[in-house]
Design an enzyme around this catalytic site. Structure first.
Site, PDB file in Angstrom:
ATOM      1  N   HIS A  70       0.843  -1.200   0.000  1.00  0.00           N
ATOM      2  CA  HIS A  70       0.000   0.000   0.000  1.00  0.00           C
ATOM      3  C   HIS A  70       0.881   1.254   0.000  1.00  0.00           C
ATOM      4  O   HIS A  70       0.691   2.154  -0.816  1.00  0.00           O
ATOM      5  CB  HIS A  70      -0.933  -0.006   1.215  1.00  0.00           C
ATOM      6  CG  HIS A  70      -1.561   1.326   1.510  1.00  0.00           C
ATOM      7  ND1 HIS A  70      -2.535   1.877   0.707  1.00  0.00           N
ATOM      8  CD2 HIS A  70      -1.345   2.235   2.492  1.00  0.00           C
ATOM      9  CE1 HIS A  70      -2.885   3.062   1.192  1.00  0.00           C
ATOM     10  NE2 HIS A  70      -2.174   3.302   2.280  1.00  0.00           N
ATOM     11  N   ASP A  99       6.827  21.769 -26.312  1.00  0.00           N
ATOM     12  CA  ASP A  99       6.814  20.415 -25.753  1.00  0.00           C
ATOM     13  C   ASP A  99       7.870  20.365 -24.662  1.00  0.00           C
ATOM     14  O   ASP A  99       8.492  21.373 -24.333  1.00  0.00           O
ATOM     15  CB  ASP A  99       7.127  19.364 -26.846  1.00  0.00           C
ATOM     16  CG  ASP A  99       6.532  18.001 -26.497  1.00  0.00           C
ATOM     17  OD1 ASP A  99       6.825  17.499 -25.396  1.00  0.00           O
ATOM     18  OD2 ASP A  99       5.768  17.454 -27.324  1.00  0.00           O
ATOM     19  N   TRP A 135       6.915   0.172   3.949  1.00  0.00           N
ATOM     20  CA  TRP A 135       7.430   0.922   2.787  1.00  0.00           C
ATOM     21  C   TRP A 135       8.806   1.499   3.092  1.00  0.00           C
ATOM     22  O   TRP A 135       9.546   1.889   2.192  1.00  0.00           O
ATOM     23  CB  TRP A 135       6.454   2.016   2.345  1.00  0.00           C
ATOM     24  CG  TRP A 135       6.644   3.342   3.003  1.00  0.00           C
ATOM     25  CD1 TRP A 135       6.142   3.724   4.207  1.00  0.00           C
ATOM     26  CD2 TRP A 135       7.398   4.464   2.514  1.00  0.00           C
ATOM     27  NE1 TRP A 135       6.547   5.003   4.495  1.00  0.00           N
ATOM     28  CE2 TRP A 135       7.318   5.488   3.475  1.00  0.00           C
ATOM     29  CE3 TRP A 135       8.132   4.705   1.346  1.00  0.00           C
ATOM     30  CZ2 TRP A 135       7.932   6.723   3.332  1.00  0.00           C
ATOM     31  CZ3 TRP A 135       8.756   5.942   1.213  1.00  0.00           C
ATOM     32  CH2 TRP A 135       8.652   6.937   2.190  1.00  0.00           C
ATOM     33  N   SER A 163      13.260   6.070 -13.726  1.00  0.00           N
ATOM     34  CA  SER A 163      12.157   6.804 -14.347  1.00  0.00           C
ATOM     35  C   SER A 163      12.033   8.194 -13.734  1.00  0.00           C
ATOM     36  O   SER A 163      11.890   9.195 -14.440  1.00  0.00           O
ATOM     37  CB  SER A 163      10.863   6.012 -14.173  1.00  0.00           C
ATOM     38  OG  SER A 163       9.759   6.848 -14.321  1.00  0.00           O
ATOM     39  N   SER A 164      12.101   8.262 -12.393  1.00  0.00           N
ATOM     40  CA  SER A 164      11.970   9.554 -11.721  1.00  0.00           C
ATOM     41  C   SER A 164      13.096  10.497 -12.113  1.00  0.00           C
ATOM     42  O   SER A 164      12.886  11.692 -12.317  1.00  0.00           O
ATOM     43  CB  SER A 164      12.027   9.385 -10.207  1.00  0.00           C
ATOM     44  OG  SER A 164      10.850   8.827  -9.752  1.00  0.00           O
ATOM     45  N   HIS A 247      13.239  11.765   3.601  1.00  0.00           N
ATOM     46  CA  HIS A 247      12.631  13.033   4.001  1.00  0.00           C
ATOM     47  C   HIS A 247      12.463  13.998   2.831  1.00  0.00           C
ATOM     48  O   HIS A 247      11.372  14.522   2.630  1.00  0.00           O
ATOM     49  CB  HIS A 247      13.282  13.690   5.209  1.00  0.00           C
ATOM     50  CG  HIS A 247      12.305  14.669   5.775  1.00  0.00           C
ATOM     51  ND1 HIS A 247      11.212  14.270   6.506  1.00  0.00           N
ATOM     52  CD2 HIS A 247      12.154  15.989   5.572  1.00  0.00           C
ATOM     53  CE1 HIS A 247      10.448  15.322   6.749  1.00  0.00           C
ATOM     54  NE2 HIS A 247      10.994  16.377   6.202  1.00  0.00           N
ATOM     55  N   GLU A 249      11.967  13.116  -0.006  1.00  0.00           N
ATOM     56  CA  GLU A 249      10.873  12.475  -0.753  1.00  0.00           C
ATOM     57  C   GLU A 249       9.503  13.025  -0.353  1.00  0.00           C
ATOM     58  O   GLU A 249       8.654  13.253  -1.205  1.00  0.00           O
ATOM     59  CB  GLU A 249      10.936  10.959  -0.528  1.00  0.00           C
ATOM     60  CG  GLU A 249       9.710  10.169  -0.991  1.00  0.00           C
ATOM     61  CD  GLU A 249       9.539  10.139  -2.499  1.00  0.00           C
ATOM     62  OE1 GLU A 249      10.518  10.405  -3.220  1.00  0.00           O
ATOM     63  OE2 GLU A 249       8.413   9.846  -2.952  1.00  0.00           O
ATOM     64  N   TYR A 251       8.827  15.928   0.631  1.00  0.00           N
ATOM     65  CA  TYR A 251       8.665  17.253   0.025  1.00  0.00           C
ATOM     66  C   TYR A 251       8.543  17.148  -1.491  1.00  0.00           C
ATOM     67  O   TYR A 251       7.902  17.994  -2.120  1.00  0.00           O
ATOM     68  CB  TYR A 251       9.796  18.183   0.460  1.00  0.00           C
ATOM     69  CG  TYR A 251       9.685  18.464   1.931  1.00  0.00           C
ATOM     70  CD1 TYR A 251       8.670  19.289   2.409  1.00  0.00           C
ATOM     71  CD2 TYR A 251      10.501  17.839   2.846  1.00  0.00           C
ATOM     72  CE1 TYR A 251       8.497  19.491   3.761  1.00  0.00           C
ATOM     73  CE2 TYR A 251      10.329  18.039   4.208  1.00  0.00           C
ATOM     74  CZ  TYR A 251       9.335  18.861   4.655  1.00  0.00           C
ATOM     75  OH  TYR A 251       9.156  19.043   5.986  1.00  0.00           O
ATOM     76  N   SER A 262      -1.381  26.931  -5.211  1.00  0.00           N
ATOM     77  CA  SER A 262      -1.042  28.337  -5.484  1.00  0.00           C
ATOM     78  C   SER A 262      -1.567  28.804  -6.832  1.00  0.00           C
ATOM     79  O   SER A 262      -1.604  30.008  -7.095  1.00  0.00           O
ATOM     80  CB  SER A 262       0.482  28.533  -5.439  1.00  0.00           C
ATOM     81  OG  SER A 262       0.981  28.057  -4.229  1.00  0.00           O
ATOM     82  N   HIS A 296      15.054  12.965  12.116  1.00  0.00           N
ATOM     83  CA  HIS A 296      13.895  13.115  13.011  1.00  0.00           C
ATOM     84  C   HIS A 296      12.934  11.933  12.862  1.00  0.00           C
ATOM     85  O   HIS A 296      12.002  11.806  13.633  1.00  0.00           O
ATOM     86  CB  HIS A 296      13.174  14.457  12.806  1.00  0.00           C
ATOM     87  CG  HIS A 296      12.475  14.611  11.493  1.00  0.00           C
ATOM     88  ND1 HIS A 296      12.394  15.804  10.835  1.00  0.00           N
ATOM     89  CD2 HIS A 296      11.828  13.731  10.711  1.00  0.00           C
ATOM     90  CE1 HIS A 296      11.719  15.644   9.715  1.00  0.00           C
ATOM     91  NE2 HIS A 296      11.367  14.398   9.618  1.00  0.00           N
ATOM     92  N   HIS A 297      13.181  11.074  11.861  1.00  0.00           N
ATOM     93  CA  HIS A 297      12.411   9.834  11.768  1.00  0.00           C
ATOM     94  C   HIS A 297      12.999   8.766  12.680  1.00  0.00           C
ATOM     95  O   HIS A 297      12.494   7.660  12.745  1.00  0.00           O
ATOM     96  CB  HIS A 297      12.410   9.314  10.331  1.00  0.00           C
ATOM     97  CG  HIS A 297      11.744  10.251   9.368  1.00  0.00           C
ATOM     98  ND1 HIS A 297      10.403  10.184   9.075  1.00  0.00           N
ATOM     99  CD2 HIS A 297      12.222  11.295   8.658  1.00  0.00           C
ATOM    100  CE1 HIS A 297      10.099  11.130   8.209  1.00  0.00           C
ATOM    101  NE2 HIS A 297      11.184  11.833   7.938  1.00  0.00           N
ATOM    102  N   THR A 322       6.775  26.841   5.981  1.00  0.00           N
ATOM    103  CA  THR A 322       5.466  26.230   5.745  1.00  0.00           C
ATOM    104  C   THR A 322       4.369  27.176   6.209  1.00  0.00           C
ATOM    105  O   THR A 322       3.339  27.340   5.543  1.00  0.00           O
ATOM    106  CB  THR A 322       5.366  24.879   6.471  1.00  0.00           C
ATOM    107  OG1 THR A 322       6.558  24.143   6.216  1.00  0.00           O
ATOM    108  CG2 THR A 322       4.178  24.083   5.973  1.00  0.00           C
ATOM    109  N   LYS A 325       3.709  29.814   3.708  1.00  0.00           N
ATOM    110  CA  LYS A 325       2.847  29.366   2.616  1.00  0.00           C
ATOM    111  C   LYS A 325       1.379  29.434   3.004  1.00  0.00           C
ATOM    112  O   LYS A 325       0.543  29.984   2.273  1.00  0.00           O
ATOM    113  CB  LYS A 325       3.214  27.933   2.230  1.00  0.00           C
ATOM    114  CG  LYS A 325       4.566  27.859   1.563  1.00  0.00           C
ATOM    115  CD  LYS A 325       4.672  26.616   0.715  1.00  0.00           C
ATOM    116  CE  LYS A 325       5.743  26.767  -0.317  1.00  0.00           C
ATOM    117  NZ  LYS A 325       5.292  27.390  -1.538  1.00  0.00           N
ATOM    118  N   ARG A 444       1.775   1.314  15.217  1.00  0.00           N
ATOM    119  CA  ARG A 444       1.365   1.162  13.822  1.00  0.00           C
ATOM    120  C   ARG A 444       1.771  -0.219  13.322  1.00  0.00           C
ATOM    121  O   ARG A 444       2.525  -0.928  13.973  1.00  0.00           O
ATOM    122  CB  ARG A 444       2.001   2.259  12.973  1.00  0.00           C
ATOM    123  CG  ARG A 444       3.490   2.203  12.941  1.00  0.00           C
ATOM    124  CD  ARG A 444       4.097   3.431  12.306  1.00  0.00           C
ATOM    125  NE  ARG A 444       3.909   3.457  10.865  1.00  0.00           N
ATOM    126  CZ  ARG A 444       4.728   4.082  10.008  1.00  0.00           C
ATOM    127  NH1 ARG A 444       5.775   4.734  10.466  1.00  0.00           N
ATOM    128  NH2 ARG A 444       4.494   4.065   8.731  1.00  0.00           N
TER     129      ARG A 444
END
Lengths: 526, 381
Positions: A70, A99, A135, A163-164, A247, A249, A251, A262, A296-297, A322, A325, A444
């Site tokens: 998932h 293009d 994940w 690909s990315s 991390h 990722e 963002y 925006s 921080h993870h 943040t 924003k 979790r």
């Protein structure tokens, strides 16, 4: 001139060999929606199992495969490709380019995705089952203790990383080289800005992820011990490397969403974005900070206190840009002339729920408090508020906003609003109670739980089924629009919309801006 | 049918009941608890206070931000004929909304730092317990004590029949163990946390301890429980199939009770040492073996050796084959399968008994009795 003005090829070869940014964008969007449904289906299995205490539907081992797939499919298969699809469609049209800069590579970066995810999904049918280490696939659970399918998983991570990277190089090259004359950097729509910064993040961190999975591959097959203390390695090293990718990722996922919001909020407020410059600087600051907060993870892995303090302070700092924003979006709405079509509803939903996710993020940044929050359902609630209500809501808003431009037909507004309200209610019913069970001590990634968590979990499951069902309505609405929606022919579909994409005919022709548009110098950014 | 009806009723009434019970705020492992519990330690209270302060600040900011937004949504509507103004950019406002949040953050960082420093103060611990995470159980060793070393495994006690819904679930469903860890009240207890296989995480919310158990590394954590009681927690880091089934139970008792408990455990440990040297009769081995089997093997191999997650033991080629092979599987496990190495988890008496039991129960009438000395010799090679 006649020969240069051709339409799409016919049949399957149009899609296989296309180098057209709109075709590729469309394929990305449909592919990501298919993955969204697949990842959502896995989530439904998770929530069905957690509907009541006790094991009901699946075995614990399979449950872990579901949570793992998932997460992987939603992050890498649904959210990321959907924003790449949107970038493909919109960036050339927003900067007045005919293009993407590298159209053949564009084709390739899309077409390696479907086989990759087919491979990833096929691990479900392999001996020992699909990857089941989450994940985040922490070693050594994902190496020494993993099912044999981990090798296929590693390969798919490599390919989708490829690909990315190709996709982001393309975006960087396009934005840097293909802007219409007069479209200076500080005139670009914010969606283009956020994607430019995101693309740099991707180029910087995807190779780090590739390194992490390569080290896993070596540990699994070639007897190295990168992540095994028994051979002189370190399981925590995996987490450092993973989160150095992981991390930024998050963002990568959320910055394009900021870009979408925006664009849409000013359109339905009929008022320019309050602080364009500060939005650009805030995006860049967030991107910079994303590189120095990864641990921080990992507050509970036993880092020295100086490390904990550094990562705590750096993480708290993210609240500043943040906040800038959020304040900007709200000031944009202030004293505008607001109307609430479906895209705006999803953006307001985003604004409220993402802000809540931001608050819980700030709470999680406080290291001592994180000793209680970490790896609990509080974290699950937090990141679904930013991933689903953040990225998915804004993506949904984007579809409703630009769909009429893409296909020249208007979606059914009532159905769109219904979709919003069901999603909003379903989402909150699913994830708000998860804050409670997390604070009360529910870890979790468990397939079964103690009785005191039962009621909130049932509530969560009901909410998840509602949210899941609402996506069928979305799919129906989109298909109905493409097939039989009310035709629109105004170039500007929305009266408040600004930007070059609204100067081309509706529906957008196969080729746009073959001649660069004139940018009105007085008319800065949308 | 009755079950289905109940389920539907619960489904229909669920949200209503929930709102009602959520209002009755509770603390500490209560049903429908909605907030963090300050727990039973000073650190826990400080964390709780920090949590509440930051939640409070966020709530105030949220009310402000959403208040402005909803004011706009209500009064600045196009449908009400509101004309858009076109103001944008204001250096003063933008500096303010950058600097003010920054100052608020500094205000949060001060108490956060001092709490963190307290959590990291491992000095002056009065006793040490080594905690080792296994797939999927915890091992506790009381070290740095005079006298006999005390160590034991702590397994989930909830029976499979409750998990698979064939029996009603007990009050402490999934949060009960066969042997809880016992610590004295008002004592600074240092935990040394590590793991044997994959990463686990030892979490007891009310003792305000969560520390990852990492194979090959030893982490430190500590607690000082102010109140006696039973505190329950779970493994917090995904560690494989039965991650959800390795709970933690800590009994905090008075210092006297703790000393008595420790003395008893030490006596037991001494006794086992003695037992190691003894020779047992077949009946003794079978009786001990059944107890061990029910605790350590039954979950996977079935009450009658019929198999399940694991292979059948009744009539198995291993249990009815040559003894060395059987000992090897029991002691070293089967790599790459769910069959773990029990050599480090069961003592030699238990291992001898359970192997004897497996070879002679369920119709496997091998007739051989395995003695602790056989296990000792096998392990020595």
């Amino acid at each position: 001139m006649g020969d240069h003005h051709h339409g799409p090829a016919k049949g399957l070869s149009r899609w296989l060999f296309t180098t057209n940014h709109k075709d590729i964008g469309t394929m990305y969007l449909w592919f990501s929606f298919a993955m969204f449904i697949l990842g959502g289906f896995f989530a439904m299995i998770i929530r069905a199992e957690l509907f009541q205490p006790g094991m009901q539907l699946v075995e614990p081992a399979f449950f872990n495969q579901m949570t793992t797939l998932h997460g992987l499919i939603m992050v890498f298969g649904a959210i990321m490709p959907s924003f790449v699809g949107l970038a493909n469609w919109m960036i050339p049209m927003m900067i007045g380019a005919p293009d993407m800069a590298l159209p053949r590579m564009n084709n390739w970066s899309f077409w390696i995705l479907p086989p990759t995810f087919l491979l990833l999904a096929s691990t479900l049918f392999m001996d020992g089952g699909a990857p089941a280490a989450g994940w985040t696939f922490y070693a050594p659970l994902s190496t020494t203790y993993a099912a044999p399918s981990v090798t296929f998983f590693i390969f798919s991570i490599h390919v989708l990383g490829l690909s990315s990277i190709m996709g982001s190089i393309n975006i960087i090259a396009t934005v840097m080289n293909m802007r219409a004359p007069g479209m200076t950097y500080m005139k670009m729509p914010l969606f283009v800005w956020t994607w430019l910064i995101t693309a740099f993040l991707l180029v910087a961190v995807m190779p780090v992820l590739a390194g992490a999975v390569t080290m896993m591959l070596m540990d699994v097959h070639f007897g190295t011990s990168f992540f095994s203390a028994a051979g002189g390695g370190d399981p925590v090293l995996f987490q450092h490397v993973f989160w150095f990718f992981g991390h930024p990722e998050v963002y990568i996922i959320i910055l394009p969403a900021f870009g979408v919001v925006s664009q849409i909020i000013p359109a339905f407020s009929r008022k320019p974005l309050f602080g364009y410059d500060s939005m650009v600087y805030a995006t860049a600051s967030i991107a910079f900070l994303s590189f120095i907060v990864w641990a921080h993870h990992m507050y509970t892995v036993g880092m020295p206190v100086a490390g904990e303090l550094f990562f705590m302070y750096a993480t708290m700092l993210i609240a500043v840009p943040t906040g800038v924003k959020v304040f900007n979006w709200i000031t944009t709405m202030w004293r505008g002339a607001l109307s609430f079509e479906t895209p705006m509803l999803f953006c307001i939903g985003f604004l409220v729920l993402f802000t809540i996710g931001g608050f819980t993020g700030l709470m999680l940044s406080i290291a001592p408090a994180d000793f209680q929050y970490h790896d609990s359902y509080f974290v699950v609630a937090h990141f679904h508020y930013v991933m689903v209500a953040g990225a998915v809501f804004s993506m949904t808003a984007a579809i409703y906003y630009w769909l009429p431009k893409w296909c020249g037909r208007m979606y059914n507004e009532t159905m769109g609003k219904t979709h919003f309200w069901i999603s909003f209610i379903g989402f909150n019913l699913t994830f708000f109670p998860q804050h409670f069970v997390g604070l009360a001590g529910m870890p979790r990634r468990i397939p079964d739980y103690a009785l005191q968590f039962a009621d909130f979990n049932m509530m969560s499951s009901i909410g998840a089924f509602i949210y899941g069902a609402s996506q069928i309505l979305f799919l129906y609405n989109v298909i109905a629009t493409i097939v039989a929606g009310k035709p629109v022919s105004d170039e500007k579909v929305w009266d408040g919309a600004e930007g070059l994409e609204w100067t081309v005919p509706t529906p957008a022709p196969y080729h746009t801006f073959e001649k660069p548009p004139k940018i009105d110098p007085a008319h800065a950014h949308s | 049918m009755c079950f289905e009806a109940k389920r539907l009723l619960k489904l229909a009434l669920g949200p209503v009941l929930m709102l009602m019970s959520a209002i009755a705020l509770a603390s500490g492992g209560e049903v429908n608890q909605v907030n963090m519990s300050p727990g039973a330690t000073h650190v826990g209270e400080r964390i709780y206070d920090l949590h509440m302060v930051i939640l409070g600040i966020c709530t105030v900011i949220g009310i402000g931000v959403f208040g402005v937004m909803f004011y706009s949504i209500i009064y600045h509507r196009k449908s009400k004929g509101h004309k858009p103004s076109h103001f944008h950019e204001s250096t003063k406002v933008e500096i303010a909304w950058t600097v003010v949040p920054f100052l608020i953050l500094i205000g949060m960082a001060v108490p956060a730092t001092s709490t963190l420093l307290e959590i990291y103060d491992f000095e002056d611990a009065e006793m040490d317990i080594l905690i080792t995470g296994y797939q999927w159980k915890w091992k506790y060793e009381y070290i740095d004590e005079n006298g006999e070393n005390v160590s034991f495994f702590s397994n989930l006690r909830t029976p499979q029949s409750e998990i698979y819904n064939s029996q009603p679930k007990g009050e402490h469903y999934l949060l009960e163990v066969d042997e809880p860890v016992v610590i004295p009240v008002d004592t600074k207890v240092r935990f040394l946390v590590t793991a044997n296989d994959v990463i686990h995480s030892w979490w007891v919310p009310e003792l305000a301890v969560k520390k990852d158990a990492i194979p090959g590394f030893i982490n430190e954590a500590w607690t000082r429980a102010a109140e006696e009681g039973v505190y329950r927690g779970q493994c917090a880091e995904l560690c494989g199939k039965d991650h959800g089934f390795m709970p933690i139970v800590v009994n905090v008792v008075s210092k006297d009770e703790y000393n008595d408990w420790l003395a008893t455990k030490q006596a037991e440990a001494a006794e086992i040492k003695e037992l190691m040297a003894q020779t047992f009769t077949m009946d003794e081995l079978m009786a001990r073996g059944k107890a061990v089997y029910d605790r350590a093997c039954l979950a996977c191999h079935g009450a009658n050796g019929e198999g399940g997650v694991g292979k059948a033991i009744a009539g198995s080629p291993i249990a009815t084959g040559e003894l060395g092979g059987h000992l090897n599987v029991g002691i070293n496990g089967v790599p790459g399968t769910a069959m773990q190495a029990f050599g480090g988890q069961l003592n030699d008496v238990e291992m001898a008994a359970v192997i004897t039991y497996q070879r002679n129960a369920f119709g496997n009438n091998m007739g051989d009795a395995v003695q602790p000395i056989d296990i000792y010799n096998f392990k020595k090679g």
